[in-house]
Design a protein around this motif. Structure first.
Motif, short mmCIF file in Angstrom:
data_model
loop_
_atom_site.label_atom_id
_atom_site.label_comp_id
_atom_site.label_asym_id
_atom_site.label_seq_id
_atom_site.Cartn_x
_atom_site.Cartn_y
_atom_site.Cartn_z
N SER A 119 0.85 -1.19 0.00
CA SER A 119 0.00 0.00 0.00
C SER A 119 0.89 1.23 0.00
N ARG A 120 0.69 2.11 -0.98
CA ARG A 120 1.43 3.36 -1.09
C ARG A 120 2.93 3.13 -0.99
N ASN A 121 3.40 2.18 -1.76
CA ASN A 121 4.82 1.86 -1.88
C ASN A 121 5.41 1.30 -0.59
N ARG A 122 4.58 0.86 0.33
CA ARG A 122 5.06 0.18 1.52
C ARG A 122 4.54 -1.25 1.53
N LEU A 123 5.44 -2.17 1.81
CA LEU A 123 5.08 -3.59 1.85
C LEU A 123 5.07 -4.06 3.30
N LEU A 132 5.91 -7.80 12.87
CA LEU A 132 5.35 -7.24 11.64
C LEU A 132 6.41 -6.32 11.04
N HIS A 133 6.74 -6.54 9.76
CA HIS A 133 7.78 -5.78 9.07
C HIS A 133 7.15 -4.84 8.05
N CYS A 134 7.77 -3.66 7.91
CA CYS A 134 7.40 -2.71 6.86
C CYS A 134 8.63 -2.46 6.01
N HIS A 142 14.40 -1.89 4.73
CA HIS A 142 13.60 -2.13 5.94
C HIS A 142 13.29 -0.80 6.60
N LEU A 143 12.01 -0.48 6.77
CA LEU A 143 11.60 0.81 7.32
C LEU A 143 11.31 0.75 8.81
N TRP A 144 10.55 -0.27 9.25
CA TRP A 144 10.32 -0.44 10.68
C TRP A 144 9.82 -1.85 10.96
N SER A 145 9.90 -2.24 12.23
CA SER A 145 9.36 -3.51 12.71
C SER A 145 8.56 -3.25 13.98
N ALA A 146 7.56 -4.09 14.22
CA ALA A 146 6.76 -3.99 15.44
C ALA A 146 6.55 -5.39 16.01
N GLN A 147 6.81 -5.56 17.30
CA GLN A 147 6.56 -6.82 17.99
C GLN A 147 5.09 -6.87 18.40
N THR A 148 4.38 -7.90 17.94
CA THR A 148 2.95 -7.96 18.22
C THR A 148 2.65 -8.59 19.58
N ASN A 149 3.34 -9.68 19.91
CA ASN A 149 3.18 -10.37 21.19
C ASN A 149 4.51 -11.02 21.53
N ARG A 150 4.61 -11.54 22.76
CA ARG A 150 5.86 -12.16 23.19
C ARG A 150 5.81 -13.67 23.21
N LYS A 151 4.65 -14.28 23.46
CA LYS A 151 4.56 -15.73 23.57
C LYS A 151 3.60 -16.27 22.50
N ALA A 181 2.91 4.53 9.06
CA ALA A 181 4.04 5.43 8.89
C ALA A 181 5.22 5.06 9.78
N ASN A 182 4.94 4.63 11.03
CA ASN A 182 6.03 4.46 11.99
C ASN A 182 5.96 3.18 12.81
#
Length: 346
Positions: A119-123, A132-134, A142-151, A181-182
């Protein structure tokens, strides 16, 4: 009504070096995929992406993808995206030439069951460590990563982008939304089971599938509707015009399925038994029909999930089909690809 495959076939191509042609899908993306004058087939084992001419079925190129291919390829922004269980590839569609690749943890092990969305040049793509990777879709940066859960945090579902948010379901019985975005987390919602099916958009709501169906508000994650069946689990969901179609499996049955057409306000509208094994479903707005792929062929359904036409493809298994300009494009578990004339239905 039953139709003969031989009578409908326009062309047929047998792909070389195929042991197991198809991986069961977790989202209603077609395999084969039609893009302009080309057809792209994702082969499970040995992993490969194959490009055929749409008019004749003649193979244009083949690119091996070790070790195992995904359930489908994805086309966005002029690029073809293909993946294995550990690497995502961006390819030039005219040649199969690699443009860039993303391999977060190396080629030992299986790390990526999620499928990409652009979406809008972001995968966006998830992994089995719960991240989750952007990425920049043009360069693979690689633009950013987010940890969704730990276990038990696997993000196996395919993300959904909606209103500036990217939403994912996880094996940790949660759904979560992040700022595109972030990567800042906006909300998190507990569910009644793991969410491994790809997320869908329905009437500006987010559809998340566990053994039941959640419809969430994209901005807040609030549950707008929760559809459940007392004795049946949800295996597969697809938009069905203005409604949803759910493939249901009786928890104690022999594996055959039913399809329930649901209005998100009124609940179940119509539930029809289908004596088919391992069905997947794709709705095509241009024909206003749904196409049920299963282990022994293809079934065409009307708006109430009633059978219009059966096309037998014995003992091969059929992937999610693509339908263009009066032609149905079909790939099978044995590595055969068909272009078949769309049957006339009343």
């Amino acid at each position: 009504m039953k139709e003969s495959l031989a009578k409908l076939t326009i062309w047929r191509t047998t792909l070389p070096n195929v042991k197991h042609g198809l991986l069961p899908p977790s989202i209603p993306r077609p395999n084969p995929l039609v893009v302009d004058s080309s057809i792209f087939v994702s082969v499970f084992a040995p992993g490969a992406i194959v490009c055929l001419r749409r008019d004749t079925g003649v193979m244009q190129w083949r690119r091996d993808l070790p070790p195992l291919g995904a359930a489908s390829a994805h086309f966005a922004g002029g690029k073809l995206f293909a993946k294995t269980s550990h690497t995502l590839y961006a390819l030039a569609p005219e040649s199969g030439r690699e443009l860039w690749r993303f391999c977060p943890y190396g080629t030992t092990g299986e790390w990526i069951y999620s499928n990409p969305i652009v979406s809008r040049n972001r995968l966006f793509i998830g992994d089995r460590r719960g991240v989750l990777h952007c990425l920049d879709a043009n360069s693979g940066k690689h633009l950013w990563s987010a940890q969704t859960n730990r276990k038990n945090a696997d993000v196996n579902s395919t993300p959904l982008v909606l209103d500036g948010l990217v939403v994912v379901g996880t094996n940790a019985r949660t759904a979560a939304a992040f700022d595109t975005a972030n990567g800042r987390r906006v909300w998190k919602r507990n569910l009644n089971g793991p969410a491994v099916f790809g997320l869908l958009r329905h009437r500006d709501m987010v559809v998340v599938v566990t053994e039941s169906i959640y419809l969430l508000s994209p901005g807040s994650g609030n549950v707008e509707k929760h559809l459940r069946w007392r004795k049946e689990s949800v295996d597969y969901v697809e938009n069905f015009g203005g409604r949803l179609a759910a493939v249901l499996r009786d928890r104690s049955s022999n594996g055959t399925s039913r399809i329930s057409v649901c209005d998100v306000v009124k609940g179940a509208v119509n539930t029809v038994s289908h004596d088919v094994w391992c069905p997947t479903l794709r709705y095509v707005p241009e024909t206003r029909m749904a196409y049920v792929s299963h282990l022994n062929g293809l079934r065409l359904l009307d708006a109430n999930a009633n059978t219009l036409t059966d096309i037998a493809v014995p003992d091969e298994g059929v992937g999610v089909v693509d339908v263009r300009d009066g032609t149905i494009y079909v790939a099978t578990g044995r590595g055969r690809v068909f272009a078949i004339r769309h049957p006339v239905v009343r």
